[in-house]
Design a protein around this motif. Sequence first.
Motif, short mmCIF file in Angstrom:
data_model
loop_
_atom_site.label_atom_id
_atom_site.label_comp_id
_atom_site.label_asym_id
_atom_site.label_seq_id
_atom_site.Cartn_x
_atom_site.Cartn_y
_atom_site.Cartn_z
N PRO A 1 14.44 -1.54 14.97
CA PRO A 1 13.80 -1.27 16.03
C PRO A 1 14.74 -0.59 17.29
CG PRO A 1 13.58 -3.74 15.26
CD PRO A 1 14.58 -2.94 14.55
N ASP A 2 15.85 -0.76 17.20
CA ASP A 2 16.59 -0.08 18.33
C ASP A 2 16.77 1.41 17.82
OD1 ASP A 2 16.99 -2.14 19.76
OD2 ASP A 2 19.25 -2.69 19.06
N VAL A 3 16.97 1.80 16.60
CA VAL A 3 16.91 2.97 15.98
C VAL A 3 15.52 3.77 16.39
CG1 VAL A 3 16.78 4.67 13.85
CG2 VAL A 3 18.60 2.72 14.19
N VAL A 4 14.74 3.11 16.31
CA VAL A 4 13.16 3.58 16.74
C VAL A 4 13.10 4.07 18.25
CG1 VAL A 4 10.69 3.15 16.92
CG2 VAL A 4 11.80 2.79 14.81
N LYS A 5 13.81 3.17 19.16
CA LYS A 5 13.78 3.20 20.47
C LYS A 5 14.58 4.16 20.75
CE LYS A 5 13.19 -1.65 21.77
NZ LYS A 5 13.80 -2.76 22.15
N LEU A 6 15.88 4.39 20.20
CA LEU A 6 16.59 5.64 20.44
C LEU A 6 16.05 6.94 20.08
CD1 LEU A 6 20.20 3.89 19.18
CD2 LEU A 6 19.73 4.73 21.50
N CYS A 7 15.33 6.98 18.89
CA CYS A 7 14.84 8.11 18.58
C CYS A 7 13.70 8.53 19.80
CB CYS A 7 14.16 8.12 17.32
SG CYS A 7 15.47 7.98 15.97
N ARG A 8 12.87 7.54 19.89
CA ARG A 8 11.91 7.93 20.96
C ARG A 8 12.26 8.39 22.31
NH1 ARG A 8 7.81 2.87 19.96
NH2 ARG A 8 6.82 4.17 17.88
N ALA A 9 13.62 7.78 22.87
CA ALA A 9 14.16 8.04 24.23
C ALA A 9 14.73 9.69 23.95
CB ALA A 9 15.14 6.88 24.53
N LEU A 10 15.38 9.82 22.92
CA LEU A 10 15.86 11.13 22.61
C LEU A 10 15.10 12.19 22.01
CD1 LEU A 10 19.18 9.76 20.93
CD2 LEU A 10 18.88 10.89 23.33
N GLU A 11 13.69 11.87 21.91
CA GLU A 11 12.64 12.66 21.15
C GLU A 11 13.35 13.48 19.93
OE1 GLU A 11 11.45 15.13 24.40
OE2 GLU A 11 10.43 13.61 25.49
N VAL A 12 13.45 12.51 19.00
CA VAL A 12 14.02 13.08 17.81
C VAL A 12 13.55 12.24 16.68
CG1 VAL A 12 16.28 13.95 18.68
CG2 VAL A 12 16.25 11.64 17.71
N ASP A 13 13.70 12.77 15.35
CA ASP A 13 13.07 11.90 14.20
C ASP A 13 14.42 10.87 13.66
OD1 ASP A 13 10.51 12.98 14.00
OD2 ASP A 13 11.29 14.72 13.04
N PRO A 14 13.90 9.73 13.05
CA PRO A 14 15.18 8.99 12.71
C PRO A 14 16.20 9.76 11.70
CG PRO A 14 12.98 7.92 12.48
CD PRO A 14 12.98 9.17 13.04
N LYS A 15 15.59 10.73 10.92
CA LYS A 15 16.73 11.79 9.93
C LYS A 15 17.44 12.27 10.80
CE LYS A 15 13.50 15.54 9.46
NZ LYS A 15 14.22 16.41 10.29
N ASP A 16 17.25 12.62 12.01
CA ASP A 16 18.16 13.36 12.77
C ASP A 16 19.20 12.57 13.71
OD1 ASP A 16 16.75 15.80 12.53
OD2 ASP A 16 15.29 15.01 14.19
N LEU A 17 19.02 11.39 13.63
CA LEU A 17 20.13 10.17 14.09
C LEU A 17 20.70 9.73 12.77
CD1 LEU A 17 21.04 8.74 16.45
CD2 LEU A 17 19.25 7.04 16.24
N ALA A 18 20.29 9.32 11.75
CA ALA A 18 20.86 8.49 10.82
C ALA A 18 20.28 9.11 9.54
CB ALA A 18 20.59 7.09 11.08
N ASP A 19 21.21 10.14 8.96
CA ASP A 19 20.75 10.54 7.35
C ASP A 19 21.35 9.45 6.50
OD1 ASP A 19 20.30 11.78 5.14
OD2 ASP A 19 21.84 13.21 5.50
N VAL A 20 20.48 8.59 6.05
CA VAL A 20 20.74 7.49 5.12
C VAL A 20 20.65 8.21 3.59
CG1 VAL A 20 20.19 5.70 6.46
CG2 VAL A 20 18.35 6.66 4.98
N SER A 21 20.38 9.40 3.29
CA SER A 21 20.21 9.94 2.07
C SER A 21 21.44 9.79 1.17
CB SER A 21 19.68 11.30 2.09
OG SER A 21 20.60 12.33 2.61
N THR A 22 22.61 9.86 1.74
CA THR A 22 23.89 9.63 0.90
C THR A 22 24.38 8.17 0.60
OG1 THR A 22 25.10 9.81 3.02
CG2 THR A 22 24.58 11.75 1.97
#
Length: 87
Positions: free
Chosen positions: A50-71
């Motif tokens: 939920p905090d990641v979602v809030k941060l993404c909304r505040a920064l107007e970015v997608d979650p992948k731009d904040l935290a790339d978990v693909s690796t």
Amino acid sequence: MQLYAFRLGKSLRDLRKKQGLTQERLALMIGTKHSRISNIERGCAIPSFPDVVKLCRALEVDPKDLADVSTLKCSEHPPPSDDHAPV
């Protein structure tokens, strides 16, 4: 998980600074304290989803731009040593 926390924190700091936001301002935008933002940026804390979602909304970015978990690979991270049943 420490490497993930460090990468997420660096991404958060870079995005925040790019937008000219202080830790205090970002904290107010998501309803937390600036010390929490500082801890996340330094890799000392991993935010909840939920905090990641809030941060993404505040920064107007997608979650992948904040935290790339693909690796991330679950096999590289041992399960916690508690009495919970394995998933």
